[in-house]
Design a protein around this motif. Structure first.
Motif, PDB file in Angstrom:
ATOM      1  N   PRO A   1       1.691  -5.112 -17.761  1.00 42.04           N
ATOM      2  CA  PRO A   1       2.580  -5.372 -18.898  1.00 42.04           C
ATOM      3  C   PRO A   1       3.987  -4.833 -18.646  1.00 42.04           C
ATOM      4  CG  PRO A   1       0.518  -4.360 -19.621  1.00 42.04           C
ATOM      5  CD  PRO A   1       0.576  -4.236 -18.128  1.00 42.04           C
ATOM      6  N   ALA A   2       4.946  -5.315 -19.410  1.00 40.81           N
ATOM      7  CA  ALA A   2       6.349  -4.883 -19.286  1.00 40.81           C
ATOM      8  C   ALA A   2       6.436  -3.362 -19.337  1.00 40.81           C
ATOM      9  CB  ALA A   2       7.166  -5.489 -20.414  1.00 40.81           C
ATOM     10  N   GLY A   3       7.137  -2.807 -18.371  1.00 40.09           N
ATOM     11  CA  GLY A   3       7.396  -1.366 -18.370  1.00 40.09           C
ATOM     12  C   GLY A   3       6.280  -0.515 -17.823  1.00 40.09           C
ATOM     13  N   ARG A   4       5.130  -1.113 -17.475  1.00 43.70           N
ATOM     14  CA  ARG A   4       3.978  -0.314 -17.026  1.00 43.70           C
ATOM     15  C   ARG A   4       3.930  -0.229 -15.501  1.00 43.70           C
ATOM     16  NH1 ARG A   4       0.258   0.467 -21.071  1.00 43.70           N
ATOM     17  NH2 ARG A   4      -0.517   2.076 -19.664  1.00 43.70           N
ATOM     18  N   ARG A   5       3.236   0.767 -15.000  1.00 42.44           N
ATOM     19  CA  ARG A   5       3.070   0.955 -13.564  1.00 42.44           C
ATOM     20  C   ARG A   5       1.596   1.113 -13.226  1.00 42.44           C
ATOM     21  NH1 ARG A   5       4.715   6.169 -15.302  1.00 42.44           N
ATOM     22  NH2 ARG A   5       3.189   7.768 -14.735  1.00 42.44           N
ATOM     23  N   GLN A   6       1.245   0.816 -11.965  1.00 44.12           N
ATOM     24  CA  GLN A   6      -0.133   1.029 -11.501  1.00 44.12           C
ATOM     25  C   GLN A   6      -0.167   1.184  -9.985  1.00 44.12           C
ATOM     26  OE1 GLN A   6      -3.257  -1.163 -13.392  1.00 44.12           O
ATOM     27  NE2 GLN A   6      -4.596  -0.998 -11.586  1.00 44.12           N
ATOM     28  N   LEU A   7      -0.993   2.129  -9.544  1.00 48.54           N
ATOM     29  CA  LEU A   7      -1.209   2.318  -8.111  1.00 48.54           C
ATOM     30  C   LEU A   7      -2.189   1.258  -7.635  1.00 48.54           C
ATOM     31  CD1 LEU A   7      -0.274   4.314  -5.926  1.00 48.54           C
ATOM     32  CD2 LEU A   7      -2.306   5.681  -6.423  1.00 48.54           C
ATOM     33  N   VAL A   8      -1.802   0.504  -6.602  1.00 50.07           N
ATOM     34  CA  VAL A   8      -2.591  -0.637  -6.135  1.00 50.07           C
ATOM     35  C   VAL A   8      -2.900  -0.466  -4.656  1.00 50.07           C
ATOM     36  CG1 VAL A   8      -2.522  -3.141  -5.792  1.00 50.07           C
ATOM     37  CG2 VAL A   8      -1.519  -2.150  -7.846  1.00 50.07           C
ATOM     38  N   GLY A   9      -4.154  -0.659  -4.277  1.00 42.12           N
ATOM     39  CA  GLY A   9      -4.554  -0.562  -2.868  1.00 42.12           C
ATOM     40  C   GLY A   9      -4.131  -1.789  -2.081  1.00 42.12           C
ATOM     41  N   THR A  10      -3.914  -1.585  -0.770  1.00 41.10           N
ATOM     42  CA  THR A  10      -3.588  -2.718   0.111  1.00 41.10           C
ATOM     43  C   THR A  10      -4.728  -3.010   1.090  1.00 41.10           C
ATOM     44  OG1 THR A  10      -2.569  -1.359   1.838  1.00 41.10           O
ATOM     45  CG2 THR A  10      -1.132  -2.080   0.026  1.00 41.10           C
ATOM     46  N   GLY A  11      -5.756  -2.161   1.101  1.00 43.30           N
ATOM     47  CA  GLY A  11      -6.925  -2.414   1.945  1.00 43.30           C
ATOM     48  C   GLY A  11      -6.720  -2.132   3.416  1.00 43.30           C
ATOM     49  N   ILE A  12      -5.590  -1.507   3.766  1.00 42.74           N
ATOM     50  CA  ILE A  12      -5.377  -1.213   5.179  1.00 42.74           C
ATOM     51  C   ILE A  12      -4.989   0.250   5.394  1.00 42.74           C
ATOM     52  CG2 ILE A  12      -4.687  -3.581   5.764  1.00 42.74           C
ATOM     53  CD1 ILE A  12      -1.891  -2.048   6.322  1.00 42.74           C
ATOM     54  N   ALA A  13      -5.313   0.730   6.584  1.00 33.70           N
ATOM     55  CA  ALA A  13      -4.897   2.058   7.038  1.00 33.70           C
ATOM     56  C   ALA A  13      -4.325   1.881   8.439  1.00 33.70           C
ATOM     57  CB  ALA A  13      -6.094   3.010   7.069  1.00 33.70           C
ATOM     58  N   ILE A  14      -3.309   2.679   8.777  1.00 34.61           N
ATOM     59  CA  ILE A  14      -2.638   2.522  10.076  1.00 34.61           C
ATOM     60  C   ILE A  14      -2.479   3.862  10.767  1.00 34.61           C
ATOM     61  CG2 ILE A  14      -1.377   0.423   9.457  1.00 34.61           C
ATOM     62  CD1 ILE A  14       1.084   2.133   8.886  1.00 34.61           C
ATOM     63  N   ALA A  15      -2.225   3.801  12.071  1.00 35.54           N
ATOM     64  CA  ALA A  15      -1.943   5.001  12.860  1.00 35.54           C
ATOM     65  C   ALA A  15      -0.537   4.856  13.430  1.00 35.54           C
ATOM     66  CB  ALA A  15      -2.972   5.151  13.979  1.00 35.54           C
ATOM     67  N   LEU A  16       0.440   5.361  12.669  1.00 38.09           N
ATOM     68  CA  LEU A  16       1.845   5.298  13.122  1.00 38.09           C
ATOM     69  C   LEU A  16       2.060   6.293  14.257  1.00 38.09           C
ATOM     70  CD1 LEU A  16       3.476   5.380   9.602  1.00 38.09           C
ATOM     71  CD2 LEU A  16       3.860   3.549  11.264  1.00 38.09           C
ATOM     72  N   PRO A  17       2.820   5.924  15.289  1.00 44.73           N
ATOM     73  CA  PRO A  17       3.145   6.889  16.335  1.00 44.73           C
ATOM     74  C   PRO A  17       3.968   8.041  15.756  1.00 44.73           C
ATOM     75  CG  PRO A  17       3.693   4.642  17.035  1.00 44.73           C
ATOM     76  CD  PRO A  17       3.347   4.575  15.571  1.00 44.73           C
ATOM     77  N   VAL A  18       3.712   9.278  16.238  1.00 47.87           N
ATOM     78  CA  VAL A  18       4.532  10.414  15.823  1.00 47.87           C
ATOM     79  C   VAL A  18       5.979  10.117  16.205  1.00 47.87           C
ATOM     80  CG1 VAL A  18       5.006  12.865  16.222  1.00 47.87           C
ATOM     81  CG2 VAL A  18       2.647  12.064  15.986  1.00 47.87           C
ATOM     82  N   GLY A  19       6.915  10.437  15.278  1.00 53.82           N
ATOM     83  CA  GLY A  19       8.316  10.089  15.508  1.00 53.82           C
ATOM     84  C   GLY A  19       8.691   8.779  14.842  1.00 53.82           C
ATOM     85  N   THR A  20       7.734   8.193  14.119  1.00 53.32           N
ATOM     86  CA  THR A  20       8.037   7.019  13.296  1.00 53.32           C
ATOM     87  C   THR A  20       7.582   7.308  11.870  1.00 53.32           C
ATOM     88  OG1 THR A  20       5.944   5.822  13.592  1.00 53.32           O
ATOM     89  CG2 THR A  20       7.669   5.458  15.245  1.00 53.32           C
ATOM     90  N   VAL A  21       8.108   6.519  10.940  1.00 54.74           N
ATOM     91  CA  VAL A  21       7.694   6.605   9.536  1.00 54.74           C
ATOM     92  C   VAL A  21       7.487   5.188   9.035  1.00 54.74           C
ATOM     93  CG1 VAL A  21      10.097   6.630   8.697  1.00 54.74           C
ATOM     94  CG2 VAL A  21       8.272   7.561   7.255  1.00 54.74           C
ATOM     95  N   GLY A  22       6.519   5.029   8.156  1.00 59.42           N
ATOM     96  CA  GLY A  22       6.341   3.740   7.491  1.00 59.42           C
ATOM     97  C   GLY A  22       7.026   3.797   6.138  1.00 59.42           C
ATOM     98  N   LEU A  23       7.818   2.795   5.837  1.00 59.67           N
ATOM     99  CA  LEU A  23       8.514   2.734   4.542  1.00 59.67           C
ATOM    100  C   LEU A  23       8.022   1.520   3.776  1.00 59.67           C
ATOM    101  CD1 LEU A  23      12.125   3.641   5.742  1.00 59.67           C
ATOM    102  CD2 LEU A  23      10.416   5.148   4.685  1.00 59.67           C
ATOM    103  N   ILE A  24       7.613   1.751   2.540  1.00 61.24           N
ATOM    104  CA  ILE A  24       7.072   0.668   1.710  1.00 61.24           C
ATOM    105  C   ILE A  24       8.172   0.195   0.761  1.00 61.24           C
ATOM    106  CG2 ILE A  24       5.271  -0.005   0.091  1.00 61.24           C
ATOM    107  CD1 ILE A  24       4.160   0.853   2.755  1.00 61.24           C
ATOM    108  N   HIS A  25       8.630  -1.003   0.999  1.00 59.79           N
ATOM    109  CA  HIS A  25       9.710  -1.578   0.193  1.00 59.79           C
ATOM    110  C   HIS A  25       9.172  -2.686  -0.717  1.00 59.79           C
ATOM    111  CE1 HIS A  25      13.337   0.025   2.320  1.00 59.79           C
ATOM    112  NE2 HIS A  25      12.452   0.231   3.266  1.00 59.79           N
ATOM    113  N   PRO A  26       9.853  -2.903  -1.852  1.00 63.09           N
ATOM    114  CA  PRO A  26       9.517  -4.076  -2.674  1.00 63.09           C
ATOM    115  C   PRO A  26       9.862  -5.367  -1.939  1.00 63.09           C
ATOM    116  CG  PRO A  26      10.974  -2.544  -3.865  1.00 63.09           C
ATOM    117  CD  PRO A  26      10.973  -2.127  -2.423  1.00 63.09           C
TER     118      PRO A  26
END
Ligand SMILES: O=c1ccn([C@H]2C[C@H](O)[C@@H](COP(=O)(O)OP(=O)(O)OP(=O)(O)O)O2)c(=O)[nH]1
Ligand SMILES: [Mg+2]
Length: 151
Positions: free
Chosen positions: A34-59
């Protein structure tokens, strides 16, 4: 990049066009936001980022412009050592309309970037710069709040 599918029904992260910075992530659930509401949503994946990198989640810009869908903590930070499910804290910024999301919809995008990992050394003084301590609009040029015709 090593990736685990925690939900076998969800596609692997997809780079829609070669050279795209972001790979799209999908919702594991059907959701009415609904308008104005938020919810944490799963994506069903897990990753192994190399050290020295970061994953950024953008809209995704299309959903943002068309429906007002955004992410509360944009960009979300995925630490290199994180092995849990990537989740997205979606928010409906539309003032009136509910957003409908179906399982499998691409709801966000993951960017992988190099990141510096400096140590911190306490000092008494920092070097002088032209900016100094000026910030938060110190250089001017901000928009004016309220109706410019009034007053
Ligand atoms: O959008 C996001 C942001 C974070 N995470 C996961 C991966 C990240 O490595 C971990 C911690 O994120 P963050 O450091 O932003 O949250 P925190 O509140 O500081 O939690 P923590 O104390 O676990 O660091 O949560 C996600 O799945 N999605
Ligand atoms: Mg943290």
């Amino acid at each position: 990049m090593r990736v685990r599918r925690l939900d076998p029904g969800i596609p692997l992260p997809t780079r829609v066009h070669p050279g795209d910075a972001g790979v799209d992530l999908c919702s594991t659930i059907d959701l009415e936001l609904p308008a104005g509401r938020r919810q944490l949503v799963g994506t069903g994946i897990a990753i192994a980022l190399p050290v020295g990198t970061v994953g950024l989640i953008h809209p995704r810009s299309g959903l943002a412009a068309r429906a007002g869908l955004s992410i509360v903590n944009t960009p979300g930070t995925i630490d290199a050592g994180y092995r849990g499910e990537i989740k997205v804290c979606l928010i409906n910024l539309d003032p009136t309309e509910t957003i409908h999301i179906s399982r499998g919809d691409r709801i966000a995008q993951l960017l992988v970037q190099r990141v510096e990992l400096p140590g911190f050394v306490e000092v008494d003084e920092l070097d002088d710069t032209s900016r100094g301590t000026g910030g938060y609009g110190s250089s001017g040029g901000h928009a004016i709040l309220g109706d410019p015709q009034v007053g």
